[in-house]
Design a protein around this motif. Structure first.
Motif: not given
Ligand code: URA
Ligand code: SF4
Length: 222
Positions: A105-124
């Motif tokens: 089925k169609r994949r519907i965009h879901q905004s990232p939560d703050r935990v995802h943003v925090e988890a990923c920030r080392p890459w940025l």
């Protein structure tokens, strides 16, 4: 939640970061996604554009901003006189987050939560340290909160240049390296006025606002 830090290699260039990113397990978003979407553009770019997270098309292509929001962004950069070829393009979160009612089925965009943003920030943080652009543009609230702090309000402070502070080896305090600016996300232009009588005017107005903010970037680079 471990966050990405342990998967981000130290002392490597952009290619080293890019080739390490597929192994990241810093949050759970890697699993349902097709692939990591790291970045595109020049490693010597004078401006970095930071989006939210890859969308459906970016997840499939493995490249940021190749879908409808990317086309809108290209138009706005063009109108503002910022060359996309002179830009480094990335996202606050490197895996596509979505909901799906059933496989296929169609994949519907879901905004990232703050935990995802925090988890990923080392890459940025690592990629911006390597590219070290003169201006970092946060496209939308997710990127703005990642880089300007959780209390930052795009509606209130968009289009303003803030000093970008970076840790400097041997220095006790952070030093300034260029500027940070936030503006609206190109998807917000695509959504402006949808379902109202005057969607076209609302969209044109939102587009003009994005272009006006990007002109601040063009002026800072001039
Ligand atoms: N929206 C984003 O924030 N990033 C992309 O790469 C595509 C759409
Ligand atoms: Fe790692 Fe970021 Fe992907 Fe989470 S979203 S797995 S932190 S690269």
């Amino acid at each position: 939640r471990p966050g990405a830090a342990q998967w981000v290699p130290a002392g490597v260039g952009l290619d080293g970061l890019r080739s390490a990113a597929p192994a990241c397990r810093g949050c759970e978003l890697w699993e349902p996604a097709t692939q990591v979407v790291f970045s595109s553009g020049s490693p010597t770019a004078r401006v970095a554009l930071v989006g939210e997270q890859p969308g459906d098309q970016e997840d499939r292509a493995g490249e940021p901003f190749v879908g409808p929001a990317g086309r809108l962004l290209d138009e706005a950069l063009d109108a503002a006189g910022v060359a996309r070829t002179d830009a480094y393009v990335t996202n606050a979160v490197k895996h596509f987050r979505f909901t799906q009612s059933a496989p296929g089925k169609r994949r519907i965009h879901q905004s990232p939560d703050r935990v995802h943003v925090e988890a990923c920030r080392p890459w940025l943080g690592a990629e911006l340290a390597v590219v070290d652009p003169e201006v970092v543009v946060c496209l939308g609230a997710t990127a703005a909160k990642a880089l300007l702090g959780p209390s930052f309000r795009v509606t209130k402070s968009r289009g303003q240049l803030f000093p970008r502070l970076v840790a400097d080896e041997g220095e006790a305090a952070a030093v300034q390296s260029g500027w940070l600016m936030a503006t609206i996300h190109p998807s917000a232009v695509l959504r402006a006025g949808v379902g109202t009588d005057d969607a076209e005017a609302a969209r044109a107005q939102a587009f003009d606002g994005l272009v006006a903010d990007l002109r601040v970037v063009a002026a800072a680079l001039a």
